[in-house]
Design a protein around this motif. Structure first.
Motif, PDB file in Angstrom:
ATOM      1  N   PRO A 264      -7.936  12.835  -0.251  1.00  0.00           N
ATOM      2  CA  PRO A 264      -8.572  12.644   0.770  1.00  0.00           C
ATOM      3  C   PRO A 264      -7.561  11.347   1.816  1.00  0.00           C
ATOM      4  N   LYS A 265      -7.296  10.300   1.162  1.00  0.00           N
ATOM      5  CA  LYS A 265      -6.183   9.393   1.493  1.00  0.00           C
ATOM      6  C   LYS A 265      -5.006   9.888   2.034  1.00  0.00           C
TER       7      LYS A 265
ATOM      8  N   ARG B 105      -4.754   3.699  -7.474  1.00  0.00           N
ATOM      9  CA  ARG B 105      -6.139   3.650  -6.966  1.00  0.00           C
ATOM     10  C   ARG B 105      -6.283   3.838  -5.487  1.00  0.00           C
ATOM     11  N   LYS B 106      -5.193   3.730  -4.694  1.00  0.00           N
ATOM     12  CA  LYS B 106      -5.206   3.831  -3.401  1.00  0.00           C
ATOM     13  C   LYS B 106      -5.269   5.339  -3.052  1.00  0.00           C
ATOM     14  N   LEU B 107      -4.828   6.051  -3.687  1.00  0.00           N
ATOM     15  CA  LEU B 107      -4.869   7.697  -3.410  1.00  0.00           C
ATOM     16  C   LEU B 107      -6.006   8.289  -3.917  1.00  0.00           C
ATOM     17  N   MET B 108      -6.664   7.365  -5.190  1.00  0.00           N
ATOM     18  CA  MET B 108      -7.809   8.277  -5.630  1.00  0.00           C
ATOM     19  C   MET B 108      -9.154   8.169  -4.854  1.00  0.00           C
ATOM     20  N   LYS B 109      -8.979   7.212  -3.839  1.00  0.00           N
ATOM     21  CA  LYS B 109     -10.355   6.775  -2.911  1.00  0.00           C
ATOM     22  C   LYS B 109     -10.827   8.270  -2.473  1.00  0.00           C
ATOM     23  N   GLY B 110     -12.038   8.613  -2.914  1.00  0.00           N
ATOM     24  CA  GLY B 110     -12.815   9.856  -2.312  1.00  0.00           C
ATOM     25  C   GLY B 110     -12.436  11.016  -3.235  1.00  0.00           C
TER      26      GLY B 110
ATOM     27  N   PRO C 215       4.061   9.697 -10.834  1.00  0.00           N
ATOM     28  CA  PRO C 215       2.809  10.049 -11.578  1.00  0.00           C
ATOM     29  C   PRO C 215       1.517   9.026 -11.090  1.00  0.00           C
ATOM     30  N   ALA C 216       1.583   8.088 -10.609  1.00  0.00           N
ATOM     31  CA  ALA C 216       0.510   7.402 -10.094  1.00  0.00           C
ATOM     32  C   ALA C 216      -0.139   7.804  -8.925  1.00  0.00           C
ATOM     33  N   MET C 217       0.626   8.984  -8.515  1.00  0.00           N
ATOM     34  CA  MET C 217      -0.167   9.689  -7.176  1.00  0.00           C
ATOM     35  C   MET C 217      -1.374  10.710  -7.623  1.00  0.00           C
ATOM     36  N   LEU C 218      -1.351  11.007  -8.940  1.00  0.00           N
ATOM     37  CA  LEU C 218      -2.524  11.891  -9.220  1.00  0.00           C
ATOM     38  C   LEU C 218      -3.152  11.438 -10.456  1.00  0.00           C
ATOM     39  N   PRO C 219      -4.303  11.906 -11.198  1.00  0.00           N
ATOM     40  CA  PRO C 219      -5.102  11.179 -12.228  1.00  0.00           C
ATOM     41  C   PRO C 219      -4.486  12.301 -13.330  1.00  0.00           C
ATOM     42  N   ALA C 220      -4.585  11.587 -14.302  1.00  0.00           N
ATOM     43  CA  ALA C 220      -4.098  12.120 -15.905  1.00  0.00           C
ATOM     44  C   ALA C 220      -4.618  13.820 -15.815  1.00  0.00           C
ATOM     45  N   ALA C 221      -5.738  13.888 -15.762  1.00  0.00           N
ATOM     46  CA  ALA C 221      -6.279  15.305 -15.788  1.00  0.00           C
ATOM     47  C   ALA C 221      -5.468  16.448 -14.824  1.00  0.00           C
ATOM     48  N   SER C 222      -5.129  15.689 -13.839  1.00  0.00           N
ATOM     49  CA  SER C 222      -4.100  16.485 -12.813  1.00  0.00           C
ATOM     50  C   SER C 222      -2.921  17.019 -13.596  1.00  0.00           C
ATOM     51  N   TRP C 223      -2.210  16.011 -13.922  1.00  0.00           N
ATOM     52  CA  TRP C 223      -0.858  16.189 -14.531  1.00  0.00           C
ATOM     53  C   TRP C 223      -1.113  17.207 -15.877  1.00  0.00           C
ATOM     54  N   ARG C 224      -2.193  16.898 -16.564  1.00  0.00           N
ATOM     55  CA  ARG C 224      -2.484  17.677 -17.846  1.00  0.00           C
ATOM     56  C   ARG C 224      -2.517  19.012 -17.410  1.00  0.00           C
ATOM     57  N   ARG C 225      -3.329  19.266 -16.417  1.00  0.00           N
ATOM     58  CA  ARG C 225      -3.556  20.677 -15.923  1.00  0.00           C
ATOM     59  C   ARG C 225      -2.387  21.264 -15.472  1.00  0.00           C
ATOM     60  N   MET C 226      -1.504  20.740 -14.406  1.00  0.00           N
ATOM     61  CA  MET C 226      -0.263  21.071 -13.977  1.00  0.00           C
ATOM     62  C   MET C 226       0.793  21.380 -14.892  1.00  0.00           C
ATOM     63  N   MET C 227       0.742  20.826 -16.034  1.00  0.00           N
ATOM     64  CA  MET C 227       1.644  21.335 -17.151  1.00  0.00           C
ATOM     65  C   MET C 227       1.347  22.171 -17.890  1.00  0.00           C
ATOM     66  N   VAL C 228       0.280  22.503 -18.197  1.00  0.00           N
ATOM     67  CA  VAL C 228      -0.189  23.800 -19.069  1.00  0.00           C
ATOM     68  C   VAL C 228      -0.284  25.149 -17.899  1.00  0.00           C
ATOM     69  N   GLU C 229       0.044  24.883 -16.824  1.00  0.00           N
ATOM     70  CA  GLU C 229       0.124  26.052 -15.907  1.00  0.00           C
ATOM     71  C   GLU C 229       1.488  26.133 -14.995  1.00  0.00           C
ATOM     72  N   LEU C 230       2.494  25.583 -15.783  1.00  0.00           N
ATOM     73  CA  LEU C 230       3.809  25.781 -15.206  1.00  0.00           C
ATOM     74  C   LEU C 230       4.364  27.085 -15.029  1.00  0.00           C
ATOM     75  N   ASP C 231       3.735  28.140 -15.609  1.00  0.00           N
ATOM     76  CA  ASP C 231       4.221  29.639 -15.495  1.00  0.00           C
ATOM     77  C   ASP C 231       3.625  30.205 -14.334  1.00  0.00           C
TER      78      ASP C 231
ATOM     79  N   ASP D  13       0.836  -1.015   0.106  1.00  0.00           N
ATOM     80  CA  ASP D  13      -0.075  -0.062  -0.161  1.00  0.00           C
ATOM     81  C   ASP D  13       0.823   1.296  -0.127  1.00  0.00           C
ATOM     82  N   ASP D  14       2.056   1.149   0.492  1.00  0.00           N
ATOM     83  CA  ASP D  14       2.922   2.201   0.663  1.00  0.00           C
ATOM     84  C   ASP D  14       3.859   2.649  -0.690  1.00  0.00           C
ATOM     85  N   TYR D  15       3.789   1.892  -1.777  1.00  0.00           N
ATOM     86  CA  TYR D  15       4.593   1.945  -2.839  1.00  0.00           C
ATOM     87  C   TYR D  15       4.010   2.626  -3.972  1.00  0.00           C
ATOM     88  N   PHE D  16       4.560   3.320  -4.770  1.00  0.00           N
ATOM     89  CA  PHE D  16       3.967   3.986  -5.894  1.00  0.00           C
ATOM     90  C   PHE D  16       5.364   4.167  -6.902  1.00  0.00           C
TER      91      PHE D  16
END
Length: 164
Positions: free
Chosen positions: A124-125, A105-110, A54-70, A30-33
């Motif tokens: 939440p997790k 999926r462990k971190l995505m609960k909630g 990367p498994a700590m966030l969903p794809a939508a988060s990474w996409r958003r983060m990468m377009v907001e790097l400024d 449970d503690d491995y990513f």
């Protein structure tokens, strides 16, 4: 010399199975990513902070983060278009809801489907896992912020976030 084969084979089999089970438990617990393995991503993200798995966030988060790097959490972390595209592709391909699903999926609960949270520390997790850490511990000079995983999880760069 007559060595009994059955006990030797049985012993080796037990040792081999035990090693396999313990390795699998450490690598898939449970503690491995899975850590970032892409050199360019490690170089770019890791130049300012730990390169978060990367498994700590969903794809939508990474996409958003990468377009907001400024305005990356108050800093300008802009990259040239080719580098940004490469890093984005790596993060999205290995995100919690993509290639990293087994672990993420462990971190995505909630987290609502389609959401794009920007802070792992607000999932939440993550909040539940760290609720015993006091405000003064977060503010300790060796910690500095909740994003400094390495302050407590010495194997975080290898993907292990165990707290024991």
């Amino acid at each position: 010399m007559n060595i009994p084969v059955r006990p030797v084979v049985a012993g080796l089999l037990v040792i081999g199975l035990t090693a396999a089970v313990l390795t699998k438990a450490r690598a898939g617990g449970d503690d491995y990513f899975p850590p970032v393995k892409d050199k360019l991503t490690v170089d770019e993200c890791g130049s300012c902070h730990m390169a978060f798995p990367p498994a700590m966030l969903p794809a939508a988060s990474w996409r958003r983060m990468m377009v907001e790097l400024d305005d990356h959490f108050g800093d300008n972390a802009s990259l040239d278009p080719q580098t940004a595209a490469h890093v984005t592709r790596y993060l999205v391909d290995n995100a919690a809801d993509a290639g990293g699903r087994r672990y993420g999926r462990k971190l995505m609960k909630g987290v609502p489907a389609g959401a794009s949270p920007q802070r792992i520390t607000e999932l939440p997790k993550w909040v539940r896992e760290h609720d015993e850490v006091s405000r003064s511990e977060w503010q300790h000079k060796d910690v500095g912020s909740k994003a400094n995983c390495l302050a407590c999880h010495v194997d975080a760069n290898d993907g292990y976030f165990e707290d024991d």
